[in-house]
Design a protein around this motif. Structure first.
Motif, PDB file in Angstrom:
ATOM      1  N   VAL A 189      -7.990  16.312 -11.589  1.00 38.22           N
ATOM      2  CA  VAL A 189      -9.044  16.410 -12.599  1.00 38.22           C
ATOM      3  C   VAL A 189     -10.237  15.544 -12.222  1.00 38.22           C
ATOM      4  O   VAL A 189     -11.400  15.965 -12.343  1.00 38.22           O
ATOM      5  N   ILE A 190      -9.979  14.326 -11.733  1.00 39.03           N
ATOM      6  CA  ILE A 190     -11.070  13.426 -11.331  1.00 39.03           C
ATOM      7  C   ILE A 190     -11.879  14.038 -10.193  1.00 39.03           C
ATOM      8  O   ILE A 190     -13.120  14.014 -10.193  1.00 39.03           O
ATOM      9  N   LEU A 191     -11.165  14.578  -9.200  1.00 38.36           N
ATOM     10  CA  LEU A 191     -11.854  15.211  -8.073  1.00 38.36           C
ATOM     11  C   LEU A 191     -12.669  16.415  -8.522  1.00 38.36           C
ATOM     12  O   LEU A 191     -13.788  16.637  -8.028  1.00 38.36           O
ATOM     13  N   GLU A 192     -12.136  17.191  -9.443  1.00 36.29           N
ATOM     14  CA  GLU A 192     -12.863  18.360  -9.953  1.00 36.29           C
ATOM     15  C   GLU A 192     -14.159  17.934 -10.640  1.00 36.29           C
ATOM     16  O   GLU A 192     -15.207  18.559 -10.459  1.00 36.29           O
TER      17      GLU A 192
ATOM     18  N   LEU B 242      -9.856  20.732  -5.004  1.00 42.62           N
ATOM     19  CA  LEU B 242      -8.684  20.885  -4.148  1.00 42.62           C
ATOM     20  C   LEU B 242      -8.183  22.323  -4.160  1.00 42.62           C
ATOM     21  O   LEU B 242      -7.675  22.818  -3.145  1.00 42.62           O
ATOM     22  N   LEU B 243      -8.334  22.980  -5.302  1.00 38.04           N
ATOM     23  CA  LEU B 243      -7.907  24.378  -5.383  1.00 38.04           C
ATOM     24  C   LEU B 243      -8.707  25.256  -4.432  1.00 38.04           C
ATOM     25  O   LEU B 243      -8.163  26.184  -3.810  1.00 38.04           O
ATOM     26  N   MET B 244      -9.996  24.940  -4.299  1.00 36.45           N
ATOM     27  CA  MET B 244     -10.834  25.702  -3.375  1.00 36.45           C
ATOM     28  C   MET B 244     -10.375  25.502  -1.931  1.00 36.45           C
ATOM     29  O   MET B 244     -10.311  26.443  -1.147  1.00 36.45           O
ATOM     30  N   TYR B 245     -10.019  24.252  -1.589  1.00 39.93           N
ATOM     31  CA  TYR B 245      -9.527  23.979  -0.239  1.00 39.93           C
ATOM     32  C   TYR B 245      -8.214  24.704   0.032  1.00 39.93           C
ATOM     33  O   TYR B 245      -7.986  25.209   1.134  1.00 39.93           O
ATOM     34  N   LEU B 246      -7.349  24.763  -0.985  1.00 40.11           N
ATOM     35  CA  LEU B 246      -6.082  25.479  -0.816  1.00 40.11           C
ATOM     36  C   LEU B 246      -6.325  26.979  -0.638  1.00 40.11           C
ATOM     37  O   LEU B 246      -5.647  27.636   0.168  1.00 40.11           O
ATOM     38  N   GLN B 247      -7.298  27.532  -1.369  1.00 41.13           N
ATOM     39  CA  GLN B 247      -7.637  28.947  -1.213  1.00 41.13           C
ATOM     40  C   GLN B 247      -8.184  29.229   0.186  1.00 41.13           C
ATOM     41  O   GLN B 247      -7.849  30.238   0.812  1.00 41.13           O
TER      42      GLN B 247
END
Length: 375
Positions: free
Chosen positions: A123-126, A132-137
């Protein structure tokens, strides 16, 4: 680097706020618990005076369930122990460094590997524009578009597994490996003895409860007569007591249970099934029944008091006449309510421990069949 330190500051700030919120929840839950205990205590007194046994037992069961719910929901955060006021040598010798213990407790709570902390970090990074979700995608898309690299990575798995097997074999023949296996074997034997203890303890306690509940029923039946005859006619009161004593039984198996627990005290672990989710306040309360504090609070005395054995109840009446003659009714009612509360507790323990000896675990049975291990 600036982004990293700003993230660390925000992380610590959120941690402190969360800690403060948990302390507030703990404080409010304990206050609410005290209010409920007062209500249940008042309600129990009302029900026993009207001799409404069914509602009284239901109320006592509800009280136990509410206490258990409070026990499960209250955070109970670590606090610094205060041994300085006590001068016992044992406490002083065993005293730990409070600062180091605090660092251990809160260091674990701060660990970024805990699930809730991982969520906080994401949440802090977002919020700081790092997704991080974008990096995983992107990683998933890259793997889809480069199947050759993925295939090469998969081919490396067998060699990696072989390397891990070699390392584990080397560890198993080392002194540390042998020590680990020896400790595992000893722990398994100890746990088997704990399970055997509970099986025997359950059988003895179940037999005792059958006779003990009959004693409690007789005491409840004579409650009104004891109260009405007390202080009016000593002969009539003594006759009433003697009639009650004729119905009450001494329970020899209580002594057998006490001897059994004493001989197997090292295996008296009242939390044996907590790791499979059977976590209930009843196990902690059973610990207090089985614990011997002094010569007046022995396990034998407590069990005889709970199950209203003839000799023990004679002593109870004798002490009530001697020390509490002015408010005999209140103290007798308090004693009976306490007895019923402990009886409900013991029955709840039996209800929870009994299925553990007959429950079958399908996954374990399948694995035992595959590995040819004993079930």
């Amino acid at each position: 680097m600036t982004l990293f330190w700003s993230l660390v500051k925000i992380y610590f700030l959120i941690f402190i706020l969360r800690l403060g919120l948990l302390y507030l929840i703990e404080y409010l839950m304990n206050k609410f618990k005290l209010v409920l205990i007062k209500y249940f205590k008042k309600r129990n007194k009302q029900l026993i005076k009207t001799d409404n046994r069914i509602k009284l037992i239901r109320n006592l069961r509800l009280e136990l369930q509410v206490e258990n719910l409070s026990f499960r929901l209250t955070p109970y955060l670590p606090y610094l122990s205060r041994y300085r006021e006590k001068q016992e040598i044992g406490l002083i010798i065993n005293q730990k460094n409070s600062f180091i213990e605090m660092i251990k407790d809160y260091g674990y709570m701060l660990s970024p590997l805990r699930l809730i902390n991982i969520v906080i970090i994401i949440v802090i990074l977002e919020f700081n524009g790092v997704s991080l979700l974008m990096y995983l995608q992107q990683l998933f898309s890259w793997l889809i578009t480069h199947p050759g690299d993925l295939r090469n990575a998969l081919l490396a798995i067998p060699s990696t597994v072989a390397l891990l097997l070699i390392l584990s074999s080397w560890f198993s023949i080392s002194r540390k490996g042998m020590l680990a296996r020896a400790k595992g074997k000893v722990n398994l034997e100890d746990f088997e003895n704990i399970v055997k203890f509970h099986k025997k303890n359950r059988m003895l306690l179940s037999d005792i409860s059958t006779e003990g509940f009959n004693n409690i029923t007789k005491v409840l039946g004579y409650r009104k007569r004891l109260i009405t005859t007390f202080g009016k006619d000593s002969k009539e009161f003594d006759d009433t007591c003697n009639q009650l004593y004729d119905f009450l039984k001494n329970i020899p198996k209580i002594k057998e249970l006490d001897t059994f627990v004493q001989e197997h005290d090292q295996y008296k672990d009242l939390y044996p099934f907590i790791f499979i989710g059977n976590r209930h306040l009843v196990f902690q309360k059973m610990q207090s029944i089985y614990m011997e504090r002094d010569s007046h609070s022995t396990r034998l005395n407590k069990l005889e008091k709970i199950f209203c054995t003839k000799e023990k109840f004679k002593n109870i009446i004798k002490n009530l006449k001697k020390y509490y003659s002015k408010n005999f009714e209140d103290h007798l009612d308090n004693h009976i309510i306490g007895v019923l509360k402990e009886a409900v507790l013991i029955q709840e323990y039996l209800n929870r421990i009994h299925p553990q000896f007959y429950k079958r675990y399908s996954l374990f049975s399948v694995l035992s069949f595959i590995t040819n291990k004993d079930k």
